[in-house]
Structures are given as structure tokens and as C-alpha cells.
Design a protein around this motif. Structure first.
Motif, PDB file in Angstrom:
ATOM      1  N   LEU A 217       1.029  -1.368  -0.164  1.00 46.35           N
ATOM      2  CA  LEU A 217       0.093  -0.055  -0.112  1.00 46.35           C
ATOM      3  C   LEU A 217       0.811   1.292  -0.027  1.00 46.35           C
ATOM      4  CD1 LEU A 217      -2.807  -0.991   2.413  1.00 46.35           C
ATOM      5  CD2 LEU A 217      -2.914  -0.841  -0.070  1.00 46.35           C
ATOM      6  N   PRO A 218       1.955   1.449   0.963  1.00 48.57           N
ATOM      7  CA  PRO A 218       2.732   2.541   0.974  1.00 48.57           C
ATOM      8  C   PRO A 218       3.267   2.671  -0.602  1.00 48.57           C
ATOM      9  CG  PRO A 218       3.107   1.464   2.927  1.00 48.57           C
ATOM     10  CD  PRO A 218       2.482   0.395   2.045  1.00 48.57           C
ATOM     11  N   LEU A 219       3.878   1.697  -1.273  1.00 43.94           N
ATOM     12  CA  LEU A 219       4.453   1.903  -2.570  1.00 43.94           C
ATOM     13  C   LEU A 219       3.369   2.610  -3.513  1.00 43.94           C
ATOM     14  CD1 LEU A 219       6.182  -1.680  -2.802  1.00 43.94           C
ATOM     15  CD2 LEU A 219       7.336   0.630  -2.058  1.00 43.94           C
ATOM     16  N   PHE A 220       2.129   2.023  -3.589  1.00 43.68           N
ATOM     17  CA  PHE A 220       1.083   2.564  -4.539  1.00 43.68           C
ATOM     18  C   PHE A 220       0.862   3.923  -3.990  1.00 43.68           C
ATOM     19  CE2 PHE A 220      -3.214   3.054  -5.836  1.00 43.68           C
ATOM     20  CZ  PHE A 220      -3.199   3.151  -7.530  1.00 43.68           C
ATOM     21  N   GLN A 221       0.599   4.171  -2.749  1.00 40.67           N
ATOM     22  CA  GLN A 221       0.347   5.670  -2.523  1.00 40.67           C
ATOM     23  C   GLN A 221       1.324   6.568  -3.018  1.00 40.67           C
ATOM     24  OE1 GLN A 221      -0.098   6.080   1.925  1.00 40.67           O
ATOM     25  NE2 GLN A 221      -1.367   4.195   2.018  1.00 40.67           N
ATOM     26  N   ALA A 222       2.665   6.153  -2.919  1.00 34.51           N
ATOM     27  CA  ALA A 222       3.633   7.028  -3.216  1.00 34.51           C
ATOM     28  C   ALA A 222       3.791   7.293  -4.807  1.00 34.51           C
ATOM     29  CB  ALA A 222       5.236   6.481  -2.871  1.00 34.51           C
ATOM     30  N   TYR A 223       3.636   5.981  -5.588  1.00 33.37           N
ATOM     31  CA  TYR A 223       3.298   5.985  -7.096  1.00 33.37           C
ATOM     32  C   TYR A 223       2.403   6.930  -7.592  1.00 33.37           C
ATOM     33  CZ  TYR A 223       2.955   3.990 -11.630  1.00 33.37           C
ATOM     34  OH  TYR A 223       2.809   3.840 -12.967  1.00 33.37           O
ATOM     35  N   ALA A 224       0.805   6.650  -6.818  1.00 36.69           N
ATOM     36  CA  ALA A 224      -0.008   7.379  -7.425  1.00 36.69           C
ATOM     37  C   ALA A 224       0.113   8.803  -6.884  1.00 36.69           C
ATOM     38  CB  ALA A 224      -1.296   6.832  -6.395  1.00 36.69           C
ATOM     39  N   ALA A 225       0.809   9.203  -5.843  1.00 32.53           N
ATOM     40  CA  ALA A 225       0.822  10.771  -5.574  1.00 32.53           C
ATOM     41  C   ALA A 225       1.825  11.241  -6.621  1.00 32.53           C
ATOM     42  CB  ALA A 225       1.392  10.903  -4.194  1.00 32.53           C
ATOM     43  N   GLU A 226       2.759  10.521  -6.969  1.00 31.06           N
ATOM     44  CA  GLU A 226       3.787  11.139  -7.727  1.00 31.06           C
ATOM     45  C   GLU A 226       3.245  11.478  -9.201  1.00 31.06           C
ATOM     46  OE1 GLU A 226       8.166   9.957  -9.926  1.00 31.06           O
ATOM     47  OE2 GLU A 226       7.284   8.909  -8.303  1.00 31.06           O
ATOM     48  N   HIS A 227       2.752  10.309  -9.849  1.00 35.47           N
ATOM     49  CA  HIS A 227       2.186  10.371 -11.107  1.00 35.47           C
ATOM     50  C   HIS A 227       0.995  11.127 -11.223  1.00 35.47           C
ATOM     51  CE1 HIS A 227       4.983   7.380 -13.042  1.00 35.47           C
ATOM     52  NE2 HIS A 227       5.007   7.037 -11.963  1.00 35.47           N
ATOM     53  N   SER A 228       0.109  11.309 -10.325  1.00 30.62           N
ATOM     54  CA  SER A 228      -1.103  12.139 -10.161  1.00 30.62           C
ATOM     55  C   SER A 228      -0.661  13.610 -10.309  1.00 30.62           C
ATOM     56  CB  SER A 228      -1.937  11.719  -9.169  1.00 30.62           C
ATOM     57  OG  SER A 228      -2.370  10.375  -9.031  1.00 30.62           O
ATOM     58  N   GLN A 229       0.057  14.027  -9.352  1.00 31.73           N
ATOM     59  CA  GLN A 229       0.675  15.277  -9.214  1.00 31.73           C
ATOM     60  C   GLN A 229       1.264  15.692 -10.652  1.00 31.73           C
ATOM     61  OE1 GLN A 229       0.284  17.377  -6.983  1.00 31.73           O
ATOM     62  NE2 GLN A 229       1.506  19.237  -8.118  1.00 31.73           N
ATOM     63  N   ALA A 230       2.013  15.032 -11.356  1.00 32.17           N
ATOM     64  CA  ALA A 230       2.807  15.384 -12.600  1.00 32.17           C
ATOM     65  C   ALA A 230       1.638  15.660 -13.622  1.00 32.17           C
ATOM     66  CB  ALA A 230       3.786  14.110 -13.004  1.00 32.17           C
ATOM     67  N   LEU A 231       0.619  14.594 -13.604  1.00 36.61           N
ATOM     68  CA  LEU A 231      -0.422  14.779 -14.569  1.00 36.61           C
ATOM     69  C   LEU A 231      -1.215  16.107 -14.520  1.00 36.61           C
ATOM     70  CD1 LEU A 231      -2.324  13.545 -16.969  1.00 36.61           C
ATOM     71  CD2 LEU A 231      -3.603  12.136 -15.355  1.00 36.61           C
ATOM     72  N   LEU A 232      -1.703  16.074 -12.997  1.00 37.24           N
ATOM     73  CA  LEU A 232      -2.414  17.397 -12.803  1.00 37.24           C
ATOM     74  C   LEU A 232      -1.348  18.911 -13.276  1.00 37.24           C
ATOM     75  CD1 LEU A 232      -3.820  16.518  -9.354  1.00 37.24           C
ATOM     76  CD2 LEU A 232      -5.261  16.949 -11.441  1.00 37.24           C
ATOM     77  N   GLU A 233      -0.308  18.592 -13.127  1.00 29.43           N
ATOM     78  CA  GLU A 233       0.613  19.903 -13.427  1.00 29.43           C
ATOM     79  C   GLU A 233       0.665  20.062 -14.957  1.00 29.43           C
ATOM     80  OE1 GLU A 233       4.397  19.711 -11.697  1.00 29.43           O
ATOM     81  OE2 GLU A 233       3.891  19.593  -9.815  1.00 29.43           O
ATOM     82  N   GLN A 234       0.534  18.936 -15.556  1.00 31.26           N
ATOM     83  CA  GLN A 234       0.374  19.319 -17.065  1.00 31.26           C
ATOM     84  C   GLN A 234      -1.081  19.572 -17.444  1.00 31.26           C
ATOM     85  OE1 GLN A 234       2.503  18.587 -19.615  1.00 31.26           O
ATOM     86  NE2 GLN A 234       3.956  18.322 -18.134  1.00 31.26           N
ATOM     87  N   PHE A 235      -2.191  19.337 -16.788  1.00 29.28           N
ATOM     88  CA  PHE A 235      -3.294  19.869 -17.163  1.00 29.28           C
ATOM     89  C   PHE A 235      -3.406  21.320 -16.693  1.00 29.28           C
ATOM     90  CE2 PHE A 235      -5.365  15.422 -16.184  1.00 29.28           C
ATOM     91  CZ  PHE A 235      -5.558  15.148 -17.682  1.00 29.28           C
ATOM     92  N   ASN A 236      -2.792  21.615 -15.817  1.00 31.73           N
ATOM     93  CA  ASN A 236      -2.636  23.103 -15.216  1.00 31.73           C
ATOM     94  C   ASN A 236      -1.811  23.900 -16.141  1.00 31.73           C
ATOM     95  OD1 ASN A 236      -3.114  25.093 -13.190  1.00 31.73           O
ATOM     96  ND2 ASN A 236      -0.873  24.851 -12.618  1.00 31.73           N
ATOM     97  N   LEU A 237      -1.011  23.304 -16.632  1.00 31.54           N
ATOM     98  CA  LEU A 237       0.019  24.045 -17.732  1.00 31.54           C
ATOM     99  C   LEU A 237      -1.003  24.367 -18.923  1.00 31.54           C
ATOM    100  CD1 LEU A 237       2.438  25.275 -18.724  1.00 31.54           C
ATOM    101  CD2 LEU A 237       3.462  22.733 -19.504  1.00 31.54           C
ATOM    102  N   TRP A 238      -1.750  23.250 -19.348  1.00 31.72           N
ATOM    103  CA  TRP A 238      -2.527  23.519 -20.658  1.00 31.72           C
ATOM    104  C   TRP A 238      -3.564  24.708 -20.346  1.00 31.72           C
ATOM    105  CZ3 TRP A 238      -7.595  23.249 -22.203  1.00 31.72           C
ATOM    106  CH2 TRP A 238      -7.809  23.227 -23.668  1.00 31.72           C
ATOM    107  N   LEU A 239      -4.215  24.541 -19.095  1.00 31.01           N
ATOM    108  CA  LEU A 239      -5.252  25.492 -18.859  1.00 31.01           C
ATOM    109  C   LEU A 239      -4.788  26.891 -18.885  1.00 31.01           C
ATOM    110  CD1 LEU A 239      -7.110  23.688 -15.984  1.00 31.01           C
ATOM    111  CD2 LEU A 239      -7.869  24.167 -18.429  1.00 31.01           C
ATOM    112  N   GLY A 240      -3.591  26.948 -18.339  1.00 32.86           N
ATOM    113  CA  GLY A 240      -2.934  28.197 -18.238  1.00 32.86           C
ATOM    114  C   GLY A 240      -2.669  29.026 -19.355  1.00 32.86           C
ATOM    115  N   GLU A 241      -2.274  28.017 -20.411  1.00 30.58           N
ATOM    116  CA  GLU A 241      -2.124  28.319 -21.863  1.00 30.58           C
ATOM    117  C   GLU A 241      -3.276  29.091 -22.467  1.00 30.58           C
ATOM    118  OE1 GLU A 241       0.029  25.244 -23.253  1.00 30.58           O
ATOM    119  OE2 GLU A 241       1.929  25.554 -22.512  1.00 30.58           O
TER     120      GLU A 241
END
Length: 275
Positions: A217-241
């Protein structure tokens, strides 16, 4: 409503209410207060969204729709909202400041690579960033908000953004504001998908697996947090543009959001399901 649909709706409602009631009881909200708020929302929604086409909504019709008396309907309709949304505005503005820091070339070395900012200054400073993206919140107040949430580190070099997502750590009021805003958005999306045409569905998915061992579970929590944050930042970048330039007409602008959440429960634990 047919019987099968009614049973399914009641089951869904009970599943929604269980985690909500936990929060209410933990914060000392008794049933009478909750009941009053529910009745108020019933009346407001009936007035705002269930009037006959081309006709003004009436107290009698709302009373019939909600099952409340006409006298109670009038009392609730005249009742003012219990609270303003100052905390919610602070949360939204903090998120906008971080978004500007990540995407605005004046405050970042490259998209998603925020610069270290001096606290004061007319351009390229934290004060300039706050002035542009937070409305009327003072520079020090916003710095305190981001510092308390663990978003920034303050040193002799300036202010460094170290956490790209604004998640209040100690501010219980801000957390409760997020509870209301984010839960409302998810339920509103589900409501849209229940009534819209197939080609008008909004995206709403999740991935799940009930055979994951506790040690993983801790492995997936860390994996999910890292990749979800990266995806959200890409969405945020697109929206900002796509955001319209400051000062242009905002009459045709729309608010959009996309959220990701993590949840876990022990296999066989039906705590959040109808018993």
C-alpha cells in the motif's frame, strides 16, 4: 420513480451520508442543524431549478415538490445563507498563485520550473506574483498561508516553491472548505452524467483492485501521488496557456476542474456500504 430505481437511489444516498455523518459528529454538528441545512437546500434548489418553463416559481409548488408546509417553505426561502466563502476564496487564490508561479514566464525559469523569488519588487518577485494572481490578499498573508501549508521555503536567497499542490496542513477551516467544494463538484459531475445524452458525458473514472497486500500500500500511495501530481501539473499548464489575457471580456468564461483522489479499505470491510 419505479421501485428498483428508488431502492438504488436510497442505497447510494446512504453510502454518501455515512462518511459525511462521521465528519458532522466529529465536529459536533447535531441532527437538527443538519436537518435545517438540508431543508434549506431542498427549498433553494426547488426555487432555482424546478420552476415551470416561462412561469415564476411559487411557494405552493415548492411546498408540493419538497413535502414541506407552505409556511416552512417561506421561512426557509427567506433565510439567508449561513456563511460566506472567505476561506474558500483564500484556498482558490493560493492555488492560483501557485499556478501562476509554475506557468507565468515572469516567475518561472521554464514551464513547471518555478524561480526563486525575492519577497519584494515590482517585477519577478513574490509580491508581484501575489498582486497578479491573488486579488486583494496582502503579500505577507499569502506567504504565511503557503508557508503553513508547506508549499514554500523562505531563505536568504528568497522564496522557493517546494510543493506544487496547495494542501492545507494545519488549517482545519480550509480543509472543511475543500470538503464542500470538491465533494460538490464530484457529485455535480455524477448528476450531469445521470441525465445527459451519451455524447455529452463528462469524464469520471477510477481504477481499483481488491487484492493488494498491506505491505504494498505505501508503494502505491507514493506511486499514485507522484504520477497524479505530474498529470495535474500538465493539465494546469494547458489550462494556463488557454487562459484569456488580463483585462479581456470574461463574460464567456467557464470554470473547469479535474480531480484525482486516493482511497483504501480492507477487503471485506463494508463500513461505507449499506448494511
Amino acid at each position: 420513480m419505479n421501485e428498483i430505481r428508488e431502492i438504488a437511489l436510497k442505497k447510494a444516498l446512504l453510502m454518501i451520508l455515512r462518511p459525511l455523518v462521521r465528519i458532522l459528529l466529529r465536529n459536533g454538528v447535531v441532527f437538527s442543524v443538519f436537518s435545517e441545512l438540508v431543508k434549506k437546500v431542498y427549498v433553494d434548489v426547488a426555487f432555482d431549478e424546478h420552476g415551470e418553463s416561462g412561469k415564476k416559481q411559487t411557494l405552493s409548488r415548492v411546498a408540493a415538490l419538497t413535502g414541506l408546509t407552505r409556511k416552512e417553505t417561506k421561512r426557509l426561502h427567506d433565510l439567508k445563507q449561513p456563511l460566506n466563502n472567505v476561506t474558500g476564496n483564500k484556498y482558490n487564490r493560493a492555488s492560483r498563485v501557485i499556478s501562476g508561479w509554475l506557468n507565468d514566464a515572469e516567475f518561472s525559469d521554464a514551464p513547471l520550473h518555478p524561480s526563486i523569488l525575492s519577497v519584494e519588487g515590482d517585477r519577478g518577485s513574490f509580491a508581484a506574483l501575489v498582486k497578479r494572481y491573488s486579488g486583494d490578499i496582502p503579500t505577507k498573508a499569502m506567504l504565511d498561508v503557503l508557508n503553513a501549508a508547506g508549499n514554500v521555503v523562505i531563505s536568504e536567497r528568497g522564496v522557493m516553491l517546494v510543493q506544487h499542490a496547495f494542501v492545507p496542513q494545519a488549517d482545519e477551516i480550509a480543509k472543511l472548505s475543500i470538503l464542500g467544494a470538491d465533494t460538490a463538484e464530484l457529485i455535480s459531475t455524477l448528476n450531469h452524467n445521470l441525465v445527459c445524452d451519451a455524447d455529452q458525458l463528462w469524464f469520471q473514472r477510477k481504477v481499483s483492485n481488491s487484492l493488494i497486500q498491506a505491505k504494498d500500500l505505501p508503494l502505491f500511495q507514493a506511486y499514485a501521488a507522484e504520477h497524479s501530481q505530474a498529470l495535474l501539473e500538465q493539465f494546469n499548464l494547458w489550462l494556463g496557456e488557454q487562459e484569456i489575457p488580463e483585462g479581456e471580456d470574461e463574460s464567456d468564461c467557464h470554470y473547469v476542474s479535474l480531480g484525482i483522489y486516493y482511497y483504501q479499505n480492507k477487503l471485506g470491510n463494508q463500513d461505507d456500504e449499506v448494511k
